[in-house]
Design a protein around this motif. Sequence first.
Motif, PDB file in Angstrom:
ATOM      1  N   LEU A  95      19.381  57.775  33.708  1.00 46.92           N
ATOM      2  CA  LEU A  95      18.371  57.762  34.892  1.00 46.92           C
ATOM      3  C   LEU A  95      17.009  56.854  35.091  1.00 46.92           C
ATOM      4  N   LEU A  96      16.631  56.693  34.078  1.00 45.68           N
ATOM      5  CA  LEU A  96      15.548  55.654  33.878  1.00 45.68           C
ATOM      6  C   LEU A  96      15.624  54.216  34.345  1.00 45.68           C
ATOM      7  N   ILE A  97      16.942  53.732  33.681  1.00 48.10           N
ATOM      8  CA  ILE A  97      17.394  52.661  34.013  1.00 48.10           C
ATOM      9  C   ILE A  97      17.708  52.376  35.534  1.00 48.10           C
ATOM     10  N   ALA A  98      18.055  53.544  36.125  1.00 48.82           N
ATOM     11  CA  ALA A  98      18.119  53.287  37.646  1.00 48.82           C
ATOM     12  C   ALA A  98      16.735  53.215  38.303  1.00 48.82           C
ATOM     13  N   VAL A  99      15.790  54.005  37.982  1.00 45.15           N
ATOM     14  CA  VAL A  99      14.263  53.730  38.406  1.00 45.15           C
ATOM     15  C   VAL A  99      13.726  52.577  37.923  1.00 45.15           C
ATOM     16  N   GLU A 100      13.868  52.124  36.934  1.00 40.72           N
ATOM     17  CA  GLU A 100      13.299  50.744  36.411  1.00 40.72           C
ATOM     18  C   GLU A 100      13.857  49.441  37.351  1.00 40.72           C
ATOM     19  N   ALA A 101      15.360  49.663  37.769  1.00 38.77           N
ATOM     20  CA  ALA A 101      15.867  48.694  38.419  1.00 38.77           C
ATOM     21  C   ALA A 101      15.378  48.878  39.939  1.00 38.77           C
ATOM     22  N   GLY A 102      14.579  49.992  40.155  1.00 42.35           N
ATOM     23  CA  GLY A 102      13.993  49.984  41.765  1.00 42.35           C
ATOM     24  C   GLY A 102      14.770  50.911  42.288  1.00 42.35           C
ATOM     25  N   GLY A 103      15.768  51.758  41.687  1.00 35.24           N
ATOM     26  CA  GLY A 103      16.510  52.587  42.654  1.00 35.24           C
ATOM     27  C   GLY A 103      16.219  54.107  41.939  1.00 35.24           C
ATOM     28  N   GLN A 104      17.343  54.950  42.378  1.00 30.15           N
ATOM     29  CA  GLN A 104      16.815  56.189  42.341  1.00 30.15           C
ATOM     30  C   GLN A 104      18.326  56.906  41.484  1.00 30.15           C
ATOM     31  N   GLY A 105      18.052  58.271  40.869  1.00 28.05           N
ATOM     32  CA  GLY A 105      19.086  58.742  40.036  1.00 28.05           C
ATOM     33  C   GLY A 105      19.377  60.305  40.384  1.00 28.05           C
ATOM     34  N   VAL A 106      20.352  60.809  40.513  1.00 30.33           N
ATOM     35  CA  VAL A 106      20.373  62.077  40.759  1.00 30.33           C
ATOM     36  C   VAL A 106      21.259  62.775  39.463  1.00 30.33           C
ATOM     37  N   MET A 107      20.806  64.053  39.195  1.00 24.91           N
ATOM     38  CA  MET A 107      21.432  64.772  38.341  1.00 24.91           C
ATOM     39  C   MET A 107      22.044  66.298  38.806  1.00 24.91           C
ATOM     40  N   MET A 108      23.192  66.373  38.804  1.00 28.72           N
ATOM     41  CA  MET A 108      24.077  67.656  39.402  1.00 28.72           C
ATOM     42  C   MET A 108      24.377  68.553  38.321  1.00 28.72           C
ATOM     43  N   ALA A 109      24.137  69.742  38.477  1.00 27.69           N
ATOM     44  CA  ALA A 109      24.514  70.909  37.630  1.00 27.69           C
ATOM     45  C   ALA A 109      25.237  71.914  38.472  1.00 27.69           C
ATOM     46  N   PRO A 110      26.236  72.844  37.951  1.00 28.78           N
ATOM     47  CA  PRO A 110      27.142  73.678  38.629  1.00 28.78           C
ATOM     48  C   PRO A 110      26.385  74.906  39.076  1.00 28.78           C
ATOM     49  N   THR A 111      25.021  75.224  38.375  1.00 30.98           N
ATOM     50  CA  THR A 111      24.536  76.415  39.055  1.00 30.98           C
ATOM     51  C   THR A 111      22.953  76.234  38.892  1.00 30.98           C
ATOM     52  N   GLU A 112      22.446  77.079  39.709  1.00 27.67           N
ATOM     53  CA  GLU A 112      21.049  77.056  40.029  1.00 27.67           C
ATOM     54  C   GLU A 112      20.269  77.163  38.659  1.00 27.67           C
ATOM     55  N   ILE A 113      20.687  78.030  37.726  1.00 32.24           N
ATOM     56  CA  ILE A 113      19.808  78.226  36.438  1.00 32.24           C
ATOM     57  C   ILE A 113      20.116  77.032  35.661  1.00 32.24           C
ATOM     58  N   LEU A 114      21.197  76.367  35.606  1.00 29.07           N
ATOM     59  CA  LEU A 114      21.371  75.051  34.887  1.00 29.07           C
ATOM     60  C   LEU A 114      20.594  73.968  35.576  1.00 29.07           C
ATOM     61  N   ALA A 115      20.437  73.766  36.839  1.00 29.25           N
ATOM     62  CA  ALA A 115      19.683  72.670  37.669  1.00 29.25           C
ATOM     63  C   ALA A 115      18.270  72.948  36.900  1.00 29.25           C
ATOM     64  N   ARG A 116      17.720  74.213  36.996  1.00 30.49           N
ATOM     65  CA  ARG A 116      16.426  74.648  36.675  1.00 30.49           C
ATOM     66  C   ARG A 116      16.111  73.891  35.221  1.00 30.49           C
TER      67      ARG A 116
END
Length: 696
Positions: A309-330
């Motif tokens: 994800l940090l490579i995406a940010v270093e390159a001037g962009g954004q990253g997203v991380m998806m989890a199947p449930t809210e508990i996991l996302a938190r």
Amino acid sequence: MSQRPEPLWPLFAELKTLDGVGPKTAKALESGGIEAPRDLLFTLPHGVIDRRPKPSVQDAELPGVVTVEITVGRHTPSARKGGPYRIHVEDSRDHFQLVFFHGRGDYLQRILPEGARRIVSGRVERFDGMAQMVHPEHVLPVDEAASLPAFEPVYPLLGGVTQKLMAKALADVLARTPELAEWIDPGLKAREGWPDWRAALLEAHAPTGGADLVQTVPARARLAYDELLAHQLTLALARSRRRAAKGLVSVGNGALRRKVLASLPFRPTGAQIRAMDEIAEDMASPERMNRLLQGDVGAGKTLVALMALLIAVEAGGQGVMMAPTEILARQHLEGLRPLAEQAGVVLELLTGRDKGAERRAKLEALARGDIGILVGTHAVFQADVQFCDLRLAIVDEQHRFGVRQRLELGRKGAAADVLVMTATPIPRSLALAQYGDMDVSLLDEKPPGRKPIRTALVSSERMEEVVDHLRKAVAEGRQAYWVCPLVEESEVTDLTAAEERFRHLRAALGEGVVGLVHGQMPPAEKDAAMARFVSGETQVLVATTVIEVGVNVPNASIMVIERAEWFGLAQLHQLRGRVGRGEAQSTCLLIYQPPLNASGTRRLTTLRETEDGFRISEVDLEMRGAGDLIGTAQSGLPKFRIADLEHQAGLMAMAQSDVRKLLHDDPGLESTRGRAARMLLWLMRQDEAIRLISVG
């Protein structure tokens, strides 16, 4: 290329066109998954009956099937209705009885008139010294003896279709099966000693004994290989198609990553460094990344994900991380936030719970590019979620996420790189079948400082000892999970089991010490109960398997699993991985109800002996089969009619390398072998692949 080739038309005609198949039989076959003559071809016999004639029943091993020429003697109808109707017969050396229950005298007199010679074939057993053939399967005049096959194949029966009917329909399909050009590499075919395609089918449908029914005989192995080859070819075409699609080049300067690594109290493992390098290389290339990050419980996937994800940010962009449930996302948020702060990167959470002004503010910040990394549930799929410059999408716990969602996510950032993370170690043969279109990074080392977990089997008769053990641990300030079994898929009974255990433990350990989570709770309550456990307010958490994936409480060092014999191996391994994350020596107690059956014993002892997820997944595959292992309904695993993933993993790997060579030499499938391979794709109903070639 969008029209099925003419040689295959007879194999895809209506079932009703087959000998002996009327509308009713066609319907019965369809209910068993047979939609066209081609499906019958790939329904191989699973047994064989030896119908070779014997001079006398005396020469046969009884009980068993005997075919013998007889002279018909007297008929003895039953004195009571529905009783046995007996016909006395003799062969060249012995006399015995044919027995019919509910036999109609007039019909039996007609087919077996006294004094006539007949061939009969059926199962013979001895009762009180007298041999009896109950309901012969075949009764023929002597001059028709040749019409009885010496060996009769036995097919899996579908919806009440008889063996006779299956044999008749199959004879018709085999007669219309064309010779097709060879799609297998000639060197490979010669080395394996495989027959041509049509010859293989004829052989597979005409077994002459048990030895012809095993998977390894050349005819069957070849037909299995054809299925696997078509499957691997489809995945490879999808993969090369995706590679041709332009991706984004994301090259970072390493500044943010260096800050994070410097703040860590440990060095990443060799496996983590290797995975980070593979991902960085993929992101820097102009092709889209489609990589699977596979690591056992606790192998340190989160750090690898953050670096990507940090490579995406270093390159001037954004990253997203998806989890199947809210508990996991938190949990991802909590795991990533302190590290992201070290790097000075803005990290936000978006779930279905965000409403109104707060949600709007987040969406605006995301669209402006003020948020570098977004963590969320499938809420990030909603139409109003717009990124400023999405470079990388990470999907956690793949098997809850079909291929369809993978594509959906790809559309959000039309050319974004995709990284899928799974904590389920999948045996290599299944990984090839399910993720053959992806590159794989493997985390096969445990990070330093993770102590092995002691695993013990405890009979449920010693339940009170377990509760005592827990009482001492709680007094020392330790935390424990207590997992209740899923009772027969009924949530109501699960609930009672969990609630009863909760009351029992609360009475034994004191008010306020024990918490409860189960599938029926409203999400807010579930989160609150989890939060109390995470903060240490409650010390024992009674749960149904909702805690299986990703929960991280370093202070929890005891895992009790009740009725452990009811759980699958992979599930037990996942649950055990919830402990052993902190400083304390961790224990996993598998409580079983004696007596254990053989498979229960094997599952639980395997778990006691090893913590290696890949070893465990191999045993799981041997014991349960591929479909169950990943839950076929949503696994995206292909359904093969002949090939068997558990036992033919070697063939799958062979097909993969054969396909690589074929596409390397002939990417458009234009050569003689390439065109034969197209025919194979049509034959195997791989329409997706055919579309890819015709568009490509």
